[in-house]
Design a protein around this motif. Sequence first.
Motif, short mmCIF file in Angstrom:
data_model
loop_
_atom_site.label_atom_id
_atom_site.label_comp_id
_atom_site.label_asym_id
_atom_site.label_seq_id
_atom_site.Cartn_x
_atom_site.Cartn_y
_atom_site.Cartn_z
N SER A 169 0.81 -1.22 0.00
CA SER A 169 0.00 0.00 0.00
C SER A 169 0.84 1.28 0.00
CB SER A 169 -0.98 0.00 1.16
OG SER A 169 -0.29 -0.03 2.39
N VAL A 170 1.98 1.27 0.67
CA VAL A 170 2.83 2.46 0.68
C VAL A 170 3.36 2.74 -0.72
CG1 VAL A 170 5.00 3.43 1.55
CG2 VAL A 170 3.44 2.25 3.11
N GLU A 171 3.83 1.68 -1.39
CA GLU A 171 4.36 1.85 -2.74
C GLU A 171 3.26 2.20 -3.74
OE1 GLU A 171 6.09 -1.97 -2.57
OE2 GLU A 171 8.02 -1.22 -1.85
N VAL A 172 2.05 1.68 -3.53
CA VAL A 172 0.91 2.05 -4.37
C VAL A 172 0.69 3.55 -4.29
CG1 VAL A 172 -1.62 1.91 -4.53
CG2 VAL A 172 -0.27 -0.17 -4.39
N ASN A 173 0.73 4.09 -3.09
CA ASN A 173 0.51 5.51 -2.89
C ASN A 173 1.63 6.35 -3.51
OD1 ASN A 173 0.15 8.14 -1.75
ND2 ASN A 173 -1.10 7.23 -0.17
N ILE A 174 2.88 5.94 -3.31
CA ILE A 174 4.00 6.69 -3.89
C ILE A 174 3.93 6.67 -5.41
CG2 ILE A 174 6.52 6.76 -4.17
CD1 ILE A 174 6.69 5.66 -1.25
N ALA A 175 3.67 5.50 -5.99
CA ALA A 175 3.55 5.39 -7.44
C ALA A 175 2.40 6.25 -7.95
CB ALA A 175 3.37 3.92 -7.85
N TYR A 176 1.28 6.24 -7.23
CA TYR A 176 0.14 7.08 -7.62
C TYR A 176 0.56 8.55 -7.64
CZ TYR A 176 -4.11 9.75 -7.63
OH TYR A 176 -5.08 10.67 -7.97
N ASN A 177 1.21 9.01 -6.58
CA ASN A 177 1.63 10.41 -6.52
C ASN A 177 2.50 10.78 -7.71
OD1 ASN A 177 0.31 11.04 -4.17
ND2 ASN A 177 2.10 10.84 -2.86
N GLN A 178 3.46 9.93 -8.05
CA GLN A 178 4.36 10.24 -9.15
C GLN A 178 3.61 10.28 -10.48
OE1 GLN A 178 7.73 7.55 -8.79
NE2 GLN A 178 8.20 8.34 -6.75
N MET A 179 2.71 9.33 -10.67
CA MET A 179 1.90 9.29 -11.88
C MET A 179 1.03 10.54 -11.98
SD MET A 179 -0.50 6.03 -13.06
CE MET A 179 -1.12 5.72 -11.42
N MET A 180 0.40 10.90 -10.89
CA MET A 180 -0.50 12.05 -10.87
C MET A 180 0.28 13.35 -11.06
SD MET A 180 -1.40 14.71 -8.58
CE MET A 180 -0.92 14.04 -7.00
N TYR A 181 1.40 13.52 -10.35
CA TYR A 181 2.19 14.74 -10.51
C TYR A 181 2.63 14.91 -11.97
CZ TYR A 181 2.86 15.35 -5.42
OH TYR A 181 2.70 15.56 -4.08
N TYR A 182 3.10 13.84 -12.58
CA TYR A 182 3.53 13.94 -13.97
C TYR A 182 2.36 14.31 -14.87
CZ TYR A 182 5.33 13.13 -18.57
OH TYR A 182 5.67 13.31 -19.90
N MET A 183 1.23 13.64 -14.66
CA MET A 183 0.08 13.91 -15.53
C MET A 183 -0.39 15.35 -15.39
SD MET A 183 -3.40 11.81 -16.24
CE MET A 183 -4.18 12.07 -14.69
N VAL A 184 -0.42 15.88 -14.19
CA VAL A 184 -0.84 17.27 -14.00
C VAL A 184 0.20 18.21 -14.63
CG1 VAL A 184 -1.33 19.08 -12.32
CG2 VAL A 184 -2.26 16.79 -11.98
N ALA A 185 1.48 17.95 -14.41
CA ALA A 185 2.52 18.81 -15.00
C ALA A 185 2.43 18.81 -16.52
CB ALA A 185 3.91 18.36 -14.55
N LYS A 186 2.27 17.63 -17.11
CA LYS A 186 2.16 17.55 -18.57
C LYS A 186 0.88 18.25 -19.05
CE LYS A 186 3.64 16.18 -22.59
NZ LYS A 186 4.81 16.86 -23.17
N SER A 187 -0.19 18.08 -18.30
CA SER A 187 -1.45 18.75 -18.65
C SER A 187 -1.32 20.26 -18.57
CB SER A 187 -2.58 18.27 -17.73
OG SER A 187 -2.85 16.91 -17.95
N VAL A 188 -0.61 20.76 -17.58
CA VAL A 188 -0.38 22.20 -17.48
C VAL A 188 0.47 22.67 -18.65
CG1 VAL A 188 0.84 23.97 -16.13
CG2 VAL A 188 -0.71 22.37 -14.98
N LYS A 189 1.54 21.94 -18.93
CA LYS A 189 2.44 22.33 -20.02
C LYS A 189 1.73 22.38 -21.37
CE LYS A 189 6.81 21.09 -22.21
NZ LYS A 189 7.96 20.16 -22.20
N GLU A 190 0.85 21.42 -21.61
CA GLU A 190 0.17 21.32 -22.91
C GLU A 190 -1.23 21.92 -22.90
OE1 GLU A 190 1.91 20.39 -25.38
OE2 GLU A 190 3.57 19.42 -24.32
N ARG A 191 -1.68 22.45 -21.75
CA ARG A 191 -3.01 23.05 -21.61
C ARG A 191 -4.12 22.03 -21.90
NH1 ARG A 191 -1.55 27.18 -19.07
NH2 ARG A 191 -0.35 28.81 -20.03
N LEU A 192 -4.09 20.91 -21.19
CA LEU A 192 -5.00 19.80 -21.47
C LEU A 192 -6.16 19.67 -20.50
CD1 LEU A 192 -2.28 17.03 -22.03
CD2 LEU A 192 -3.33 18.52 -23.75
N LEU A 193 -5.96 19.98 -19.24
CA LEU A 193 -6.89 19.61 -18.19
C LEU A 193 -7.72 20.78 -17.71
CD1 LEU A 193 -7.62 17.12 -16.44
CD2 LEU A 193 -5.75 17.74 -14.92
#
Length: 182
Positions: A72-96
């Motif tokens: 569960s700890v690694e699930v949460n860490i992996a989720y955070n990294q996935m989410m942070y990247y997706m939001v950063a990419k969405s901000v960069k490309e104006r997607l979200l």
Amino acid sequence: MSSPAADRAAARPHRSYPTDGELLARVLAPYKKHCAYLRSAEVTASGGLASARCAFAIPESCYIDDTGHLNSVEVNIAYNQMMYYMVAKSVKERLLTGFEDWTLDDFWRHQLPDILIARFAANFRRPVDPRRFTGEMEFRSVTRRTSGTAGPFLHAPTVFRYQDAHGGRCDGEVTLAFVNVP
């Protein structure tokens, strides 16, 4: 009522973006080197929402002896990294939707102190091999809300799923709150 920026985001066609290595490195910079699990991420956007397909590797747990499965700890860490990247990419490309006015500087400023997990639920279906697995997540919606005590924030329900080549599977739902937004 939608804004002109939200209307423009919703009118955009379905688009995919492969891993941006420079952006990924910057997103993972706050993590200890042995806790940077996200290896690649393809972000897809349609109608003002975004999703990601990611690859992960956890060579060694950052806090416990080898359990042989994703915990569960690694699930949460992996989720955070996935989410942070997706939001950063969405901000960069104006997607979200909800982030139309953000710049990458805004994201870096908000990344750690202002992106909160309000609710986290995971279901472990079959053990997932942490050495090599994939993950997917998607934003279901992003809405601007106001709290009487905390001020405006973005409320974002998301879903995620991890799997490996041997039929391992874990999935869940996470509600995010982006606080201190303008």
